[in-house]
Scaffold this active site. Structure first.
Site, PDB file in Angstrom:
ATOM      1  N   THR A 151     -12.482 114.194 110.632  1.00 20.52           N
ATOM      2  CA  THR A 151     -12.854 114.325 112.053  1.00 20.52           C
ATOM      3  C   THR A 151     -13.146 112.977 112.701  1.00 20.52           C
ATOM      4  O   THR A 151     -13.186 112.876 113.927  1.00 20.52           O
ATOM      5  CB  THR A 151     -14.125 115.179 112.195  1.00 20.52           C
ATOM      6  OG1 THR A 151     -15.213 114.460 111.565  1.00 20.52           O
ATOM      7  CG2 THR A 151     -13.981 116.534 111.521  1.00 20.52           C
ATOM      8  N   ARG A 193     -18.442 107.897 108.208  1.00 18.72           N
ATOM      9  CA  ARG A 193     -17.495 108.506 109.119  1.00 18.72           C
ATOM     10  C   ARG A 193     -16.671 109.520 108.349  1.00 18.72           C
ATOM     11  O   ARG A 193     -16.015 109.178 107.368  1.00 18.72           O
ATOM     12  CB  ARG A 193     -16.593 107.378 109.662  1.00 18.72           C
ATOM     13  CG  ARG A 193     -15.865 107.733 110.906  1.00 18.72           C
ATOM     14  CD  ARG A 193     -15.184 106.510 111.445  1.00 18.72           C
ATOM     15  NE  ARG A 193     -14.054 106.090 110.619  1.00 18.72           N
ATOM     16  CZ  ARG A 193     -12.982 105.478 111.099  1.00 18.72           C
ATOM     17  NH1 ARG A 193     -12.925 105.196 112.388  1.00 18.72           N
ATOM     18  NH2 ARG A 193     -12.014 105.117 110.308  1.00 18.72           N
ATOM     19  N   ASP A 246     -10.995  98.717 104.973  1.00 16.38           N
ATOM     20  CA  ASP A 246     -12.309  99.370 104.928  1.00 16.38           C
ATOM     21  C   ASP A 246     -13.370  98.336 104.555  1.00 16.38           C
ATOM     22  O   ASP A 246     -13.421  97.847 103.419  1.00 16.38           O
ATOM     23  CB  ASP A 246     -12.304 100.511 103.907  1.00 16.38           C
ATOM     24  CG  ASP A 246     -13.580 101.331 103.994  1.00 16.38           C
ATOM     25  OD1 ASP A 246     -13.495 102.519 104.317  1.00 16.38           O
ATOM     26  OD2 ASP A 246     -14.672 100.756 103.767  1.00 16.38           O
ATOM     27  N   ASP A 266     -15.758  99.186 101.513  1.00 15.17           N
ATOM     28  CA  ASP A 266     -15.089  99.074 100.207  1.00 15.17           C
ATOM     29  C   ASP A 266     -14.842  97.614  99.837  1.00 15.17           C
ATOM     30  O   ASP A 266     -14.958  97.234  98.672  1.00 15.17           O
ATOM     31  CB  ASP A 266     -13.759  99.837 100.231  1.00 15.17           C
ATOM     32  CG  ASP A 266     -13.961 101.340 100.120  1.00 15.17           C
ATOM     33  OD1 ASP A 266     -15.019 101.762  99.613  1.00 15.17           O
ATOM     34  OD2 ASP A 266     -13.073 102.090 100.551  1.00 15.17           O
TER      35      ASP A 266
END
Ligand code: PRP
Ligand code: URA
Ligand code: MG
Length: 209
Positions: free
Chosen positions: A108, A104, A200, A203
């Protein structure tokens, strides 16, 4: 219209609590993601059809149930989806594995495609797409569009945490795809992260931050 199923099993809810904690380290995070994926896959395969088969026990002959020879595939959305593959495979060990690489864009929030390798006969398979996070829905909508372009017809989507925005996007884009969710959270923040979420997922699974 597709089904949207939010898991209410206490074990799943407990384990999602563990991975939300910021102090949960990579090893425990990864192992727990895998366990949750196994349990969500258990629910997502509830519809599989059974056939009667005649067998011999050590005592007598009897009729047992077998899953009808249905071909299946598990397709993780890279990277974070990889964390759910082992768990899903524990439930459907004969499944073939495809990979869809999407990240991603942080500005944006649109998905960027970088990899796609699917089983040659994926169009004939029932496909279980796995990704722990359904945020804006951009990644899962794009991954499922890629699968449909390859001819896949029976597709399910399994995630661990979803935002309402992502569920809506999936339902609008792919009303034929059932969505299995570990926990439905409140909303997205200004960076497109799920709140309260878990941060995340990629991660935290791979220890990259
Ligand atoms: O619903 P969306 O708004 O598209 O967001 C969800 C996506 O974001 C994360 O991937 P990320 O882009 O962080 O890639 P990674 O798995 O390589 O970390 C996550 O694993 C999903 O694929
Ligand atoms: O909260 C979020 C949103 C997208 N991707 C993640 O890993 N976490
Ligand atoms: Mg990530």
């Amino acid at each position: 219209m597709s089904k949207v199923m939010v898991m209410d099993h206490p074990l799943i809810q407990h384990k999602i609590g563990l991975i939300r904690k910021k102090e949960t380290g990579t090893k425990d995070f990864r192992e727990t993601i895998s366990e949750i994926a196994m349990m969500i896959c258990y629910e997502a395969t509830r519809h599989l059809e059974l056939a009667d088969v005649q067998i011999e026990t050590p005592i007598c002959s009897t009729t047992v149930k077998e899953i009808k020879g249905r071909k299946m595939a598990i397709v993780p959305i890279l990277r974070a989806g990889l964390g759910m593959v082992d768990g899903a495979l524990k439930m459907i060990p004969a499944a073939k594995i495809g990979h869809i690489g999407l990240y991603r864009d942080p500005e944006t929030l649109k998905p960027v495609e970088y990899y796609c390798k699917l089983p040659a006969d994926c169009a004939e398979r029932e496909v279980f797409v796995v990704d722990p996070m359904l945020a804006t829905g951009g990644s899962s909508v794009a991954a499922i569009r890629m699968l449909k372009e390859k001819g896949c017809k029976k597709i399910h989507f399994l995630c661990i945490i979803a935002a309402p925005e992502g569920v809506k996007a999936m339902q609008e884009a792919h009303p034929d795809v059932d969505v299995y969710i570990g926990a439905l959270d409140e909303h997205l923040n200004e960076h497109g992260y799920i709140v309260p979420g878990l941060g995340d997922a990629g991660d935290r699974i791979f220890g990259t931050k």
